[in-house]
Design a protein around this motif. Structure first.
Motif, PDB file in Angstrom:
ATOM      1  N   ILE A   1     -65.590 -34.053 -24.819  1.00  0.00           N
ATOM      2  CA  ILE A   1     -65.437 -32.771 -24.511  1.00  0.00           C
ATOM      3  C   ILE A   1     -66.693 -32.126 -23.989  1.00  0.00           C
ATOM      4  CG2 ILE A   1     -65.153 -30.625 -25.767  1.00  0.00           C
ATOM      5  CD1 ILE A   1     -63.240 -32.070 -27.789  1.00  0.00           C
ATOM      6  N   ALA A   2     -67.881 -32.560 -24.601  1.00  0.00           N
ATOM      7  CA  ALA A   2     -69.071 -32.044 -24.313  1.00  0.00           C
ATOM      8  C   ALA A   2     -69.443 -32.509 -22.722  1.00  0.00           C
ATOM      9  CB  ALA A   2     -70.366 -32.591 -25.015  1.00  0.00           C
ATOM     10  N   ALA A   3     -69.046 -33.608 -22.333  1.00  0.00           N
ATOM     11  CA  ALA A   3     -69.582 -34.229 -21.151  1.00  0.00           C
ATOM     12  C   ALA A   3     -68.611 -33.494 -20.048  1.00  0.00           C
ATOM     13  CB  ALA A   3     -68.932 -35.801 -20.733  1.00  0.00           C
ATOM     14  N   LEU A   4     -67.311 -33.142 -20.375  1.00  0.00           N
ATOM     15  CA  LEU A   4     -66.441 -32.566 -19.316  1.00  0.00           C
ATOM     16  C   LEU A   4     -66.685 -31.141 -19.201  1.00  0.00           C
ATOM     17  CD1 LEU A   4     -62.852 -33.557 -20.560  1.00  0.00           C
ATOM     18  CD2 LEU A   4     -64.150 -34.155 -18.381  1.00  0.00           C
ATOM     19  N   ILE A   5     -67.391 -30.405 -20.339  1.00  0.00           N
ATOM     20  CA  ILE A   5     -67.877 -29.024 -20.135  1.00  0.00           C
ATOM     21  C   ILE A   5     -68.894 -29.114 -19.417  1.00  0.00           C
ATOM     22  CG2 ILE A   5     -69.142 -27.281 -21.518  1.00  0.00           C
ATOM     23  CD1 ILE A   5     -67.163 -27.770 -23.845  1.00  0.00           C
ATOM     24  N   ALA A   6     -69.910 -30.159 -19.464  1.00  0.00           N
ATOM     25  CA  ALA A   6     -71.348 -30.187 -18.451  1.00  0.00           C
ATOM     26  C   ALA A   6     -70.878 -30.262 -17.232  1.00  0.00           C
ATOM     27  CB  ALA A   6     -72.077 -31.243 -19.370  1.00  0.00           C
ATOM     28  N   ALA A   7     -69.752 -31.182 -17.092  1.00  0.00           N
ATOM     29  CA  ALA A   7     -69.590 -31.387 -15.486  1.00  0.00           C
ATOM     30  C   ALA A   7     -69.019 -29.991 -15.079  1.00  0.00           C
ATOM     31  CB  ALA A   7     -68.581 -32.645 -15.433  1.00  0.00           C
ATOM     32  N   GLY A   8     -68.211 -29.343 -15.656  1.00  0.00           N
ATOM     33  CA  GLY A   8     -67.542 -27.981 -15.141  1.00  0.00           C
ATOM     34  C   GLY A   8     -68.833 -27.083 -14.812  1.00  0.00           C
ATOM     35  N   ILE A   9     -69.835 -27.240 -15.744  1.00  0.00           N
ATOM     36  CA  ILE A   9     -70.870 -26.298 -15.712  1.00  0.00           C
ATOM     37  C   ILE A   9     -71.713 -26.540 -14.352  1.00  0.00           C
ATOM     38  CG2 ILE A   9     -73.132 -25.370 -16.658  1.00  0.00           C
ATOM     39  CD1 ILE A   9     -71.847 -25.529 -19.361  1.00  0.00           C
ATOM     40  N   VAL A  10     -71.900 -27.892 -14.264  1.00  0.00           N
ATOM     41  CA  VAL A  10     -72.757 -28.453 -12.981  1.00  0.00           C
ATOM     42  C   VAL A  10     -71.919 -27.705 -11.687  1.00  0.00           C
ATOM     43  CG1 VAL A  10     -73.468 -30.371 -11.888  1.00  0.00           C
ATOM     44  CG2 VAL A  10     -73.984 -30.234 -14.262  1.00  0.00           C
ATOM     45  N   THR A  11     -70.370 -28.219 -11.895  1.00  0.00           N
ATOM     46  CA  THR A  11     -69.836 -27.862 -10.595  1.00  0.00           C
ATOM     47  C   THR A  11     -69.656 -26.377 -10.208  1.00  0.00           C
ATOM     48  OG1 THR A  11     -68.251 -29.940 -10.973  1.00  0.00           O
ATOM     49  CG2 THR A  11     -67.339 -27.827  -9.612  1.00  0.00           C
ATOM     50  N   ALA A  12     -69.505 -25.466 -11.269  1.00  0.00           N
ATOM     51  CA  ALA A  12     -69.615 -24.230 -11.133  1.00  0.00           C
ATOM     52  C   ALA A  12     -71.194 -23.432 -10.600  1.00  0.00           C
ATOM     53  CB  ALA A  12     -69.179 -23.387 -12.521  1.00  0.00           C
ATOM     54  N   VAL A  13     -72.110 -24.180 -10.954  1.00  0.00           N
ATOM     55  CA  VAL A  13     -73.456 -23.548 -10.746  1.00  0.00           C
ATOM     56  C   VAL A  13     -73.862 -23.922  -9.294  1.00  0.00           C
ATOM     57  CG1 VAL A  13     -75.826 -23.959 -11.151  1.00  0.00           C
ATOM     58  CG2 VAL A  13     -74.409 -23.738 -13.143  1.00  0.00           C
ATOM     59  N   SER A  14     -73.491 -25.245  -8.864  1.00  0.00           N
ATOM     60  CA  SER A  14     -73.540 -25.750  -7.616  1.00  0.00           C
ATOM     61  C   SER A  14     -72.848 -24.818  -6.657  1.00  0.00           C
ATOM     62  CB  SER A  14     -73.026 -27.038  -7.613  1.00  0.00           C
ATOM     63  OG  SER A  14     -73.189 -27.785  -6.302  1.00  0.00           O
ATOM     64  N   THR A  15     -71.441 -24.709  -6.980  1.00  0.00           N
ATOM     65  CA  THR A  15     -70.736 -23.880  -6.093  1.00  0.00           C
ATOM     66  C   THR A  15     -71.355 -22.365  -5.834  1.00  0.00           C
ATOM     67  OG1 THR A  15     -68.697 -25.073  -6.668  1.00  0.00           O
ATOM     68  CG2 THR A  15     -68.368 -22.816  -5.564  1.00  0.00           C
ATOM     69  N   LEU A  16     -71.702 -21.664  -6.999  1.00  0.00           N
ATOM     70  CA  LEU A  16     -72.202 -20.467  -7.186  1.00  0.00           C
ATOM     71  C   LEU A  16     -73.597 -20.426  -6.292  1.00  0.00           C
ATOM     72  CD1 LEU A  16     -71.910 -17.762  -8.097  1.00  0.00           C
ATOM     73  CD2 LEU A  16     -73.345 -18.128 -10.180  1.00  0.00           C
ATOM     74  N   GLY A  17     -74.300 -21.449  -6.453  1.00  0.00           N
ATOM     75  CA  GLY A  17     -75.505 -21.515  -5.810  1.00  0.00           C
ATOM     76  C   GLY A  17     -75.467 -21.552  -4.386  1.00  0.00           C
ATOM     77  N   THR A  18     -74.499 -22.252  -3.892  1.00  0.00           N
ATOM     78  CA  THR A  18     -74.318 -22.462  -2.405  1.00  0.00           C
ATOM     79  C   THR A  18     -73.732 -20.933  -1.748  1.00  0.00           C
ATOM     80  OG1 THR A  18     -73.753 -24.688  -2.595  1.00  0.00           O
ATOM     81  CG2 THR A  18     -72.960 -23.430  -0.632  1.00  0.00           C
ATOM     82  N   THR A  19     -72.793 -20.355  -2.628  1.00  0.00           N
ATOM     83  CA  THR A  19     -72.502 -19.097  -2.150  1.00  0.00           C
ATOM     84  C   THR A  19     -73.532 -17.942  -2.259  1.00  0.00           C
ATOM     85  OG1 THR A  19     -70.319 -19.504  -3.246  1.00  0.00           O
ATOM     86  CG2 THR A  19     -70.818 -17.210  -2.829  1.00  0.00           C
ATOM     87  N   VAL A  20     -74.514 -18.103  -3.153  1.00  0.00           N
ATOM     88  CA  VAL A  20     -75.448 -17.017  -3.191  1.00  0.00           C
ATOM     89  C   VAL A  20     -76.458 -17.345  -2.103  1.00  0.00           C
ATOM     90  CG1 VAL A  20     -77.581 -16.539  -4.600  1.00  0.00           C
ATOM     91  CG2 VAL A  20     -75.327 -16.696  -5.520  1.00  0.00           C
ATOM     92  N   SER A  21     -76.969 -18.622  -1.801  1.00  0.00           N
ATOM     93  CA  SER A  21     -77.635 -18.903  -0.712  1.00  0.00           C
ATOM     94  C   SER A  21     -77.088 -18.472   0.642  1.00  0.00           C
ATOM     95  CB  SER A  21     -77.886 -20.344  -0.739  1.00  0.00           C
ATOM     96  OG  SER A  21     -78.679 -20.923   0.288  1.00  0.00           O
ATOM     97  N   ASN A  22     -75.774 -18.610   0.865  1.00  0.00           N
ATOM     98  CA  ASN A  22     -75.358 -18.083   1.997  1.00  0.00           C
ATOM     99  C   ASN A  22     -75.038 -16.819   2.237  1.00  0.00           C
ATOM    100  OD1 ASN A  22     -74.625 -20.763   2.718  1.00  0.00           O
ATOM    101  ND2 ASN A  22     -72.326 -20.751   1.999  1.00  0.00           N
ATOM    102  N   THR A  23     -75.271 -16.001   1.139  1.00  0.00           N
ATOM    103  CA  THR A  23     -75.175 -14.767   1.074  1.00  0.00           C
ATOM    104  C   THR A  23     -76.436 -14.288   1.446  1.00  0.00           C
ATOM    105  OG1 THR A  23     -73.459 -14.436  -0.641  1.00  0.00           O
ATOM    106  CG2 THR A  23     -74.817 -12.549  -0.349  1.00  0.00           C
TER     107      THR A  23
END
Length: 58
Positions: free
Chosen positions: A22-44
């Motif tokens: 469960i902890a590994a799945l949560i960590a993977a979800g956080i990494v994916t979300a932060v990566s996507t958000l980081g790309t969006t913010v960078s583009n903005t």
């Protein structure tokens, strides 16, 4: 032989494994979300910087 049977019947290891998964799945979800958000913010910020450069140049 009793020790082996008690180890097989012990479910604490399974519970710890489940919590680990469960902890590994949560960590993977956080990494994916932060990566996507980081790309969006960078583009903005890139869009804003390009707009400001165009406004200052005219």
């Amino acid at each position: 032989m009793r020790t082996l049977i008690s180890l097989i019947r012990n479910e604490e290891g399974a519970t710890a494994l489940e919590y680990g998964l469960i902890a590994a799945l949560i960590a993977a979800g956080i990494v994916t979300a932060v990566s996507t958000l980081g790309t969006t913010v960078s583009n903005t910020f890139t869009t804003i910087a390009n707009s400001m450069t165009g406004a200052a140049g005219s």
